[in-house]
Design a protein around this motif. Structure first.
Motif, PDB file in Angstrom:
ATOM      1  N   HIS A  28       0.862  -1.059  -0.057  1.00 34.40           N
ATOM      2  CA  HIS A  28       0.027  -0.009  -0.088  1.00 34.40           C
ATOM      3  C   HIS A  28       0.794   1.208   0.019  1.00 34.40           C
ATOM      4  CE1 HIS A  28      -3.886   2.114   0.479  1.00 34.40           C
ATOM      5  NE2 HIS A  28      -3.828   2.364   1.529  1.00 34.40           N
ATOM      6  N   GLY A  29       0.765   2.228  -1.191  1.00 37.70           N
ATOM      7  CA  GLY A  29       1.662   3.364  -1.078  1.00 37.70           C
ATOM      8  C   GLY A  29       2.784   3.458  -1.661  1.00 37.70           C
ATOM      9  N   ARG A  30       3.407   1.942  -1.994  1.00 40.08           N
ATOM     10  CA  ARG A  30       4.749   2.039  -2.123  1.00 40.08           C
ATOM     11  C   ARG A  30       5.012   2.015  -3.751  1.00 40.08           C
ATOM     12  NH1 ARG A  30       4.413   3.703   2.549  1.00 40.08           N
ATOM     13  NH2 ARG A  30       4.008   2.550   4.037  1.00 40.08           N
ATOM     14  N   ALA A  31       4.035   2.147  -4.386  1.00 42.33           N
ATOM     15  CA  ALA A  31       4.387   1.876  -6.015  1.00 42.33           C
ATOM     16  C   ALA A  31       5.298   2.775  -6.393  1.00 42.33           C
ATOM     17  CB  ALA A  31       3.029   2.194  -6.633  1.00 42.33           C
ATOM     18  N   ALA A  32       5.461   3.983  -5.983  1.00 49.87           N
ATOM     19  CA  ALA A  32       6.486   4.925  -6.648  1.00 49.87           C
ATOM     20  C   ALA A  32       7.886   4.558  -6.243  1.00 49.87           C
ATOM     21  CB  ALA A  32       6.320   6.375  -5.956  1.00 49.87           C
ATOM     22  N   ALA A  33       8.188   3.901  -4.974  1.00 51.24           N
ATOM     23  CA  ALA A  33       9.514   3.285  -4.655  1.00 51.24           C
ATOM     24  C   ALA A  33       9.941   2.165  -5.430  1.00 51.24           C
ATOM     25  CB  ALA A  33       9.503   2.992  -3.038  1.00 51.24           C
ATOM     26  N   VAL A  34       8.792   1.256  -5.808  1.00 50.73           N
ATOM     27  CA  VAL A  34       9.069   0.096  -6.406  1.00 50.73           C
ATOM     28  C   VAL A  34       9.141   0.348  -7.829  1.00 50.73           C
ATOM     29  CG1 VAL A  34       7.838  -2.198  -7.079  1.00 50.73           C
ATOM     30  CG2 VAL A  34       7.455  -1.411  -4.997  1.00 50.73           C
ATOM     31  N   ALA A  35       8.569   1.212  -8.203  1.00 45.96           N
ATOM     32  CA  ALA A  35       8.807   1.558  -9.774  1.00 45.96           C
ATOM     33  C   ALA A  35      10.225   2.406  -9.880  1.00 45.96           C
ATOM     34  CB  ALA A  35       7.758   2.903 -10.228  1.00 45.96           C
ATOM     35  N   THR A  36      10.706   2.892  -8.989  1.00 48.85           N
ATOM     36  CA  THR A  36      12.031   3.467  -8.897  1.00 48.85           C
ATOM     37  C   THR A  36      13.060   2.122  -8.788  1.00 48.85           C
ATOM     38  OG1 THR A  36      11.433   5.408  -7.520  1.00 48.85           O
ATOM     39  CG2 THR A  36      13.797   4.543  -7.622  1.00 48.85           C
ATOM     40  N   GLY A  37      12.821   1.179  -8.105  1.00 48.55           N
ATOM     41  CA  GLY A  37      13.546   0.213  -8.155  1.00 48.55           C
ATOM     42  C   GLY A  37      13.529  -0.522  -9.414  1.00 48.55           C
ATOM     43  N   ILE A  38      12.585  -0.560 -10.155  1.00 46.42           N
ATOM     44  CA  ILE A  38      12.675  -1.266 -11.277  1.00 46.42           C
ATOM     45  C   ILE A  38      13.157  -0.564 -12.614  1.00 46.42           C
ATOM     46  CG2 ILE A  38      11.009  -2.178 -13.092  1.00 46.42           C
ATOM     47  CD1 ILE A  38       8.771  -2.570 -10.940  1.00 46.42           C
ATOM     48  N   SER A  39      12.751   0.781 -12.482  1.00 45.32           N
ATOM     49  CA  SER A  39      13.409   1.689 -13.410  1.00 45.32           C
ATOM     50  C   SER A  39      14.815   1.714 -13.293  1.00 45.32           C
ATOM     51  CB  SER A  39      12.800   3.072 -13.261  1.00 45.32           C
ATOM     52  OG  SER A  39      13.344   3.781 -14.336  1.00 45.32           O
ATOM     53  N   ARG A  40      15.662   1.549 -12.352  1.00 42.72           N
ATOM     54  CA  ARG A  40      17.093   1.973 -12.027  1.00 42.72           C
ATOM     55  C   ARG A  40      17.686   0.813 -12.451  1.00 42.72           C
ATOM     56  NH1 ARG A  40      18.832   6.642  -9.783  1.00 42.72           N
ATOM     57  NH2 ARG A  40      17.095   8.221  -9.419  1.00 42.72           N
ATOM     58  N   VAL A  41      16.825  -0.438 -12.577  1.00 42.80           N
ATOM     59  CA  VAL A  41      17.806  -1.812 -12.924  1.00 42.80           C
ATOM     60  C   VAL A  41      17.434  -2.024 -14.236  1.00 42.80           C
ATOM     61  CG1 VAL A  41      18.367  -2.554 -10.792  1.00 42.80           C
ATOM     62  CG2 VAL A  41      16.349  -3.373 -11.849  1.00 42.80           C
ATOM     63  N   ARG A  42      16.305  -1.571 -14.925  1.00 48.24           N
ATOM     64  CA  ARG A  42      15.847  -1.775 -16.262  1.00 48.24           C
ATOM     65  C   ARG A  42      15.262  -0.238 -17.004  1.00 48.24           C
ATOM     66  NH1 ARG A  42      16.706  -4.380 -19.475  1.00 48.24           N
ATOM     67  NH2 ARG A  42      14.558  -4.658 -20.372  1.00 48.24           N
ATOM     68  N   ASP A  43      16.584   0.136 -17.509  1.00 43.55           N
ATOM     69  CA  ASP A  43      16.336   1.598 -18.118  1.00 43.55           C
ATOM     70  C   ASP A  43      15.341   1.685 -19.022  1.00 43.55           C
ATOM     71  OD1 ASP A  43      17.359   4.494 -17.710  1.00 43.55           O
ATOM     72  OD2 ASP A  43      18.331   3.975 -19.541  1.00 43.55           O
ATOM     73  N   ASP A  44      15.226   0.678 -19.834  1.00 46.22           N
ATOM     74  CA  ASP A  44      14.322   0.905 -20.994  1.00 46.22           C
ATOM     75  C   ASP A  44      12.897  -0.038 -20.811  1.00 46.22           C
ATOM     76  OD1 ASP A  44      15.277  -1.784 -20.985  1.00 46.22           O
ATOM     77  OD2 ASP A  44      15.541  -1.834 -23.078  1.00 46.22           O
ATOM     78  N   ALA A  45      12.524  -0.097 -19.558  1.00 47.68           N
ATOM     79  CA  ALA A  45      11.287  -0.474 -19.435  1.00 47.68           C
ATOM     80  C   ALA A  45      10.473   0.537 -19.390  1.00 47.68           C
ATOM     81  CB  ALA A  45      11.122  -1.376 -17.890  1.00 47.68           C
TER      82      ALA A  45
END
Lengths: 472, 351
Positions: A78-95
């Motif tokens: 709950h509420g953590r989508a932006a942090a999770v998104a950050t984690g994904i984006s920083r390791v998968r730049d073209d996602a």
């Protein structure tokens, strides 16, 4: 005949849902979540992004968004989508990352994550459903609940004197410099939904191009919790929500924003070895020599007298000489400005405790240190103290020497290098079986960043050693 | 292969770089901040991601995201920060994601102080978050192991798809010792059978911890317990010193085990048959080796030497079914057990 447009980007049936009604959504009749799903799915499909997409399902009514989107999916706390998104984006730049969140999730429990990710300009398309109420948990007040609006937790209507005012998320995000695109759209009727469609597409185009953060606030009503039919819900959006939350594009920097590509990981061993300068800075493996004595050296004084670095110099010299060594600093609030001490163990065998209870050599640079640790010194061993504190009472069974460290250092060219002078004295008296060249190596490496200090510290070290030989 | 003098907190990052860690997410807290600093300094030089998160909740969720994308990620913190991460750790368990967390334990509860302690034992070893889950817990006692166990934590967390902790403390993080650098640097590849990384191969995948149906969730919980049973059988690690004939057995991990070793040797010099059993994994607790040792029949008393209120002592009793009396030798509040304290406890036990 009405023309039914097939939804794109969404599953035809819902395999991740299963159950008895695999083609029915879990949303309530009259809810606009389905419309937004359709707009996002369509834009993903038409822009060819489904293979690059990661859709984030939040906690709230859209917790099951992953049932519907034909794309990779990550469900989050709950509420953590932006942090999770950050984690994904920083390791998968073209996602292409789609974060789908409601008002309780994004604007209440996740407000910090939301604002910080926006402020970092993370590469995320955020679709924020503002329907003024917690839907999934049963109709409680949301940060976006209108003044006077009745919910389960504002049964008499939201009273700003007790519960504050509606949060304007699009405006809040628009205060930040990093976001590329900020818009608020309404789902009240077909004309408005057409505008919403453009905003959704724009947010995804920005992701396709790797340009940065896009935020689309979507005004919807919750017919279930408002106890309204679809037509009533539309009127609620137009007559009340849009007055509080005016729709429009607050910012569009998509044309001028430049794509920012982050480099990929370099796993090569040579890269890591270069980072740590292993070619220039390495020591031999420690020799196992049970016959060699184990020394426990305690160095103590005021902060700023260089007691910690004296210890590191000694440990470095020992390490270079193939000894087993450890260095451990005192740890606590006294580290800044007060007293400091460190312990160095030098041994022919693997070092046991790095925390020294009984030193063989005590170097005391001030009186409190001497008084505190003198009693701990092993019988028959050595105490060196700074002569500046005057002649101190001795202790039975230990050799005590008042070392004029300041005079030695000053005489050799640097009054500040009292710690190096003391190291020289210690090397001259105790030695620890470490050849002089290893001390000099340690000095050279210690002052590698300030090469001017190397020769003067070498001179001070030599003077200290000479003093020791004269007073042994 | 080369040796360099390195601080414990730096050794963690060296281990992570060699383990192929793709991303570090962290929030400042003493005494773990040096790990954060080292990651900030070195990760970008090797193209690894570094983000200073806005909170520990954000750190752990960034870790969740990177792990969901099939990449190797870590964070480091200390007790108060680990408390905040507990939510995320439960979600990581529920989504079966690999994650590496270093806890440089400080003294608690509450704000406590920044001295070394082992009071996070229960929080880390038993869970801390909600639900029926476990985390692997590795307990280094040297700078070398700070590096080696960080690498091992990555391997084990990937192998078992679960959280792996490196449980350290303020002393291990601060101390400097020679570190033998690893021989191999891992170049990992993501497991596309489950990860979601925005590629065609992973488009059908879904990372989630929600199971709406009670029976489905019960099945998932059973699956987790079966996995944990396999981990418990396969991953117990421990080290023994002079246990062959030991009558007084010291059980100790982390920095207190280093001090215990010296006390044990001093006791031996006095003719007392003392030995040290050092758990290197705290979950799974190395009960097989401990019980095998007790089965030899020499051990009369066990001393749990720890920087906490008997949290590990409970596990020793559980692991051994209380067959041998266990007593506590401890300090708390940032104080470290001393050589003399342990030695006198050994003497008392021998009498």
């Amino acid at each position: 005949m009405e023309k039914i447009i097939q939804a794109q980007g969404l599953y035809k049936t819902f395999p991740r849902k299963g159950g008895a009604a695999p083609t029915a959504t879990h949303y309530c009749p009259g809810c606009d979540h389905g419309v937004l799903h359709k707009l996002i799915g369509e834009a993903m499909a038409e822009l060819g992004l489904q293979d690059r997409a990661v859709v984030i399902s939040p906690v709230g009514c859209s917790v099951f968004a992953y049932y519907y989107f034909d794309a990779g999916n990550v469900q989050v706390a709950h509420g953590r989508a932006a942090a999770v998104a950050t984690g994904i984006s920083r390791v998968r730049d073209d996602a292409v990352i789609v974060s789908y969140q409601g008002d309780g999730d994004l604007a209440s429990i996740g407000l910090n994550e939301t604002m910080q990710a926006a402020n970092r300009g993370e590469k995320i398309a955020v679709f924020f459903v503002n329907n003024t109420v917690y839907g999934m948990t049963g109709g409680q007040m949301a940060p976006t609940t209108l003044v006077g609006e009745k919910t389960e937790t504002t049964p008499l209507g939201r009273d700003p004197r007790y519960a504050g005012y509606p949060l304007h998320m699009a405006e809040l995000v628009n205060q930040l410099r990093a976001p590329v695109y900020v818009a608020r759209v309404s789902f009240a009727d077909v004309g408005r939904i057409r505008k919403a469609r453009q905003a959704v597409r724009k947010a995804l185009e920005i992701q396709r191009d790797g340009k940065g953060y896009a935020f689309v606030e979507c005004l919807m009503a919750c017919p279930t919790n408002l106890k309204l039919d679809a037509a009533g819900a539309s009127r609620f959006i137009i007559d009340q929500m849009e007055k509080e939350f005016p729709p429009g594009v607050l910012r569009d920097r998509s044309a001028e924003a430049e794509a920012f590509a982050r480099p990929g990981a370099d796993y090569a061993r040579e890269t890591i070895e270069n980072i740590y300068h292993l070619a220039e800075d390495h020591a031999p493996d420690a020799e196992h020599d049970p016959a060699a004595p184990t020394h426990a050296v305690k160095i103590a004084g005021f902060g700023g007298q260089g007691v910690l670095s004296m210890g590191i110099l000694l440990a470095r010299a020992g390490c270079a000489a193939g000894k087993n060594v450890s260095w451990y600093p005192s740890y606590g609030p006294e580290q800044r400005g007060g007293t400091a001490n460190c312990g160095v163990v030098i041994s022919g065998v693997k070092v046991g405790s790095p925390v020294i209870a009984r030193p063989t050599v005590l170097v005391a640079m001030n009186r409190p240190s001497l008084e505190k640790f003198l009693g701990d010194v092993v019988d028959g061993w050595l105490v060196l103290y700074d002569a500046a504190m005057g002649e101190m009472p001795g202790r039975e069974g230990v050799k005590m020497l008042a070392v004029p460290a300041h005079e030695i250092a000053e005489g050799a060219g640097s009054a500040r290098a009292t710690n190096t002078a003391m190291l020289g004295v210690m090397a001259g008296l105790a030695g620890f079986g470490i050849d002089e060249k290893f001390y000099l190596d340690a000095i050279a490496r210690n002052f590698a960043a300030k090469p001017k200090l190397v020769p003067v510290n070498e001179a001070v070290f030599a003077a200290g050693k000479a003093w020791a030989q004269a007073h042994a | 292969m080369a040796t360099q003098l390195v601080k414990g907190n730096v050794a963690v990052i060296i281990g992570a770089l060699y383990a192929g860690c793709d991303a570090y997410f962290g929030y400042p807290i003493t005494p773990a901040s040096e790990v954060l600093h080292e990651a900030a300094k070195q990760f970008p030089k090797a193209g690894r991601a570094f983000v200073q998160a806005e909170s520990e909740e954000a750190s752990i969720n960034m870790l969740y995201g990177a792990a969901a994308a099939g990449r190797r990620a870590m964070t480091a913190s200390s007790g108060p920060g680990i408390s905040l991460m507990s939510e995320g750790i439960s979600y990581i368990a529920g989504a079966e994601l690999p994650a590496v967390i270093v806890d440089d334990v400080r003294a608690g509860p509450g704000l406590g102080n920044i001295g070394p302690e082992q009071g996070d034992y229960n929080q880390v070893v038993k869970g801390g978050g909600h639900g029926n889950y476990r985390s692997l817990v590795l307990a280094p006692n040297s700078v070398q192991e700070m590096c080696d166990f960080t690498r091992l934590a990555f391997e084990l967390s990937q192998k078992w798809r679960m959280c792996a902790f490196v449980l350290s403390d303020g002393v291990l993080g601060q101390m400097i010792e020679p570190l033998r650098f690893p021989d191999e640097a891992v170049a990992p590849s993501p497991d596309t059978s489950w990860c979601v990384d925005g590629t065609p191969a992973t488009r059908p995948n879904c990372v989630t911890s929600i199971f709406l149906d009670f029976n489905t969730l019960e099945e998932f919980n059973k699956h987790l317990q079966e996995k944990y049973a396999k981990v418990a059988a396969a991953e117990q690690r421990s080290e023994e010193h002079l246990t062959e004939d030991a009558e007084i057995l010291i059980v100790s991990y982390g920095i207190s085990s280093r001090i215990a070793l010296g006390a044990m040797e001093a006791a031996r010099a006095e003719g007392i048959k003392a030995g040290v059993f050092r758990p290197q994994t705290l979950w799974p607790f190395p009960k097989d080796a401990l019980n095998a040792l007790l089965a030899r029949g020499n051990v009369k008393k066990i001393l749990s030497v720890e920087l906490s209120n008997g949290q590990m002592m409970d596990d020793i009793r559980l692991a051994t079914d209380c067959r041998v009396p266990v007593s506590l030798v401890n300090r708390m509040g940032g104080n470290v057990v001393t050589h003399d304290q342990i030695l006198s406890a050994i003497r008392d036990a021998a009498n």
